[in-house]
Design a protein around this motif. Structure first.
Motif, PDB file in Angstrom:
ATOM      1  N   LEU A 201      -7.126   1.418  -0.966  1.00  0.00           N
ATOM      2  CA  LEU A 201      -5.839   0.985  -1.523  1.00  0.00           C
ATOM      3  C   LEU A 201      -5.498  -0.428  -1.089  1.00  0.00           C
ATOM      4  O   LEU A 201      -4.932  -1.206  -1.873  1.00  0.00           O
ATOM      5  N   GLU A 202      -5.832  -0.773   0.132  1.00  0.00           N
ATOM      6  CA  GLU A 202      -5.576  -2.124   0.634  1.00  0.00           C
ATOM      7  C   GLU A 202      -6.316  -3.158  -0.219  1.00  0.00           C
ATOM      8  O   GLU A 202      -5.748  -4.194  -0.584  1.00  0.00           O
ATOM      9  N   THR A 203      -7.553  -2.861  -0.564  1.00  0.00           N
ATOM     10  CA  THR A 203      -8.335  -3.763  -1.414  1.00  0.00           C
ATOM     11  C   THR A 203      -7.721  -3.853  -2.815  1.00  0.00           C
ATOM     12  O   THR A 203      -7.624  -4.945  -3.380  1.00  0.00           O
ATOM     13  N   GLU A 204      -7.273  -2.723  -3.366  1.00  0.00           N
ATOM     14  CA  GLU A 204      -6.598  -2.737  -4.671  1.00  0.00           C
ATOM     15  C   GLU A 204      -5.354  -3.624  -4.636  1.00  0.00           C
ATOM     16  O   GLU A 204      -5.102  -4.391  -5.565  1.00  0.00           O
ATOM     17  N   VAL A 205      -4.586  -3.494  -3.561  1.00  0.00           N
ATOM     18  CA  VAL A 205      -3.363  -4.286  -3.412  1.00  0.00           C
ATOM     19  C   VAL A 205      -3.707  -5.771  -3.360  1.00  0.00           C
ATOM     20  O   VAL A 205      -3.064  -6.584  -4.027  1.00  0.00           O
ATOM     21  N   LEU A 206      -4.705  -6.141  -2.575  1.00  0.00           N
ATOM     22  CA  LEU A 206      -5.104  -7.554  -2.511  1.00  0.00           C
ATOM     23  C   LEU A 206      -5.514  -8.059  -3.891  1.00  0.00           C
ATOM     24  O   LEU A 206      -5.103  -9.132  -4.312  1.00  0.00           O
ATOM     25  N   ARG A 207      -6.317  -7.272  -4.577  1.00  0.00           N
ATOM     26  CA  ARG A 207      -6.778  -7.678  -5.905  1.00  0.00           C
ATOM     27  C   ARG A 207      -5.591  -7.868  -6.855  1.00  0.00           C
ATOM     28  O   ARG A 207      -5.607  -8.757  -7.700  1.00  0.00           O
TER      29      ARG A 207
ATOM     30  N   GLY B 155      -2.249  -6.418   6.907  1.00  0.00           N
ATOM     31  CA  GLY B 155      -2.415  -5.430   7.956  1.00  0.00           C
ATOM     32  C   GLY B 155      -3.503  -5.876   8.919  1.00  0.00           C
ATOM     33  O   GLY B 155      -4.416  -6.619   8.551  1.00  0.00           O
ATOM     34  N   GLY B 156      -3.412  -5.415  10.146  1.00  0.00           N
ATOM     35  CA  GLY B 156      -4.343  -5.844  11.189  1.00  0.00           C
ATOM     36  C   GLY B 156      -5.805  -5.578  10.891  1.00  0.00           C
ATOM     37  O   GLY B 156      -6.676  -6.293  11.354  1.00  0.00           O
TER      38      GLY B 156
ATOM     39  N   VAL C  76       0.847  -1.199   0.000  1.00  0.00           N
ATOM     40  CA  VAL C  76       0.000   0.000   0.000  1.00  0.00           C
ATOM     41  C   VAL C  76       0.881   1.247   0.000  1.00  0.00           C
ATOM     42  O   VAL C  76       0.625   2.190  -0.746  1.00  0.00           O
ATOM     43  N   GLU C  77       1.923   1.249   0.833  1.00  0.00           N
ATOM     44  CA  GLU C  77       2.824   2.405   0.890  1.00  0.00           C
ATOM     45  C   GLU C  77       3.483   2.656  -0.464  1.00  0.00           C
ATOM     46  O   GLU C  77       3.570   3.804  -0.910  1.00  0.00           O
TER      47      GLU C  77
END
Length: 183
Positions: free
Chosen positions: A73-79, A92-93, A50-51
Motif C-alpha cells: 500500500l505504501e508503494t501504491e500511495v507513492l505512485r 514513513g520510516g 496509507v491509513e
C-alpha cells in the motif's frame, strides 16, 4: 547543473516533490508541515495516506495483513503522487525498505534524509504501541542500524539533526533547499 549563484542544482524529470526520509521520531512530519506553511506548499504524510486508502490504522494493517501488505500500500500511495506537483512528503520510516519506493521518489523529486541518533528518535516517539515495527528497544536498534545505510543511499540531501533544536533543523533544511532552487 550550477546556477548563476554557484549553487549546485539537480535537474529531475517529472514532479518536483521533496520527500523527507529518516527514522521514526526524526521530525519528518513536523518539518514538512512547517516548511509547507512557510513556503505555501502542500504537505502530505505517506502513513496517513496509507491509513486512508486501507480504511484502518497502520497498527491494524500490520496485524491483519503484515508488513508486506503495508509496504504494498505504501508503494501504491507513492505512485499516486505522480499526478501532483510540488508536495512536501513526510515518508514513513521504512519507506526505504522497498527499492521501488526509492526509485519512485527519485523519479518524482528529491529525498532529504534527516540524520539523527536512535536515542533521540526514541525520546521523540510518544507511544511505541502505535509503532508496529517497534517490538522492543533491541529490535528498534537493529532496525535503525539496518536502515541508516538505506537512508544514506537514497538521500539527495542529508541534514544532520543531532543536537539541534527543531528551529535550527528547519532553518538548515530550508537553506539547503533554497540554495538548490528546490523551494
Amino acid at each position: 547543473m550550477t546556477g548563476a549563484d554557484g549553487a549546485v542544482r539537480v535537474d529531475k524529470r517529472g514532479c518536483d516533490h521533496i520527500f523527507f526520509i529518516g527514522f521514526l521520531g526524526a521530525g519528518k512530519s513536523t518539518l514538512a508541515r512547517n516548511l509547507g506553511g512557510l513556503f505555501h506548499r502542500r504537505f502530505v504524510d505517506t502513513d496517513r495516506l496509507v491509513e486512508r486508502r486501507a480504511g484502518k490504522s497502520i497498527s491494524r494493517l500490520f496485524a491483519e495483513e503484515g508488513e508486506a501488505g503495508f509496504r504494498a500500500l505504501e508503494t501504491e500511495v507513492l505512485r499516486s503522487l505522480e499526478s501532483q506537483r510540488s508536495l512536501l512528503v513526510s515518508c514513513g520510516g521504512g519507506v526505504v525498505e522497498t527499492p521501488e519506493n526509492i526509485e519512485l521518489m527519485h523519479e518524482m523529486g528529491y529525498c532529504v534524509y534527516l540524520d539523527g541518533d536512535l536515542d533521540d528518535s526514541l525520546r521523540q516517539i510518544r507511544s511505541l504501541k502505535n509503532r508496529p515495527d517497534f517490538r522492543s528497544p533491541e529490535h528498534a536498534e537493529r532496525l535503525f542500524r539496518h536502515r541508516v545505510p538505506l537512508y544514506r543511499q537514497a538521500a539527495d540531501l542529508t541534514v544532520d539533526i543531532r543536537g539541534r533544536t527543531f528551529e535550527e533543523v528547519s532553518y538548515r533544511c530550508a537553506g539547503l533547499l533554497l540554495e538548490r532552487g528546490l523551494l
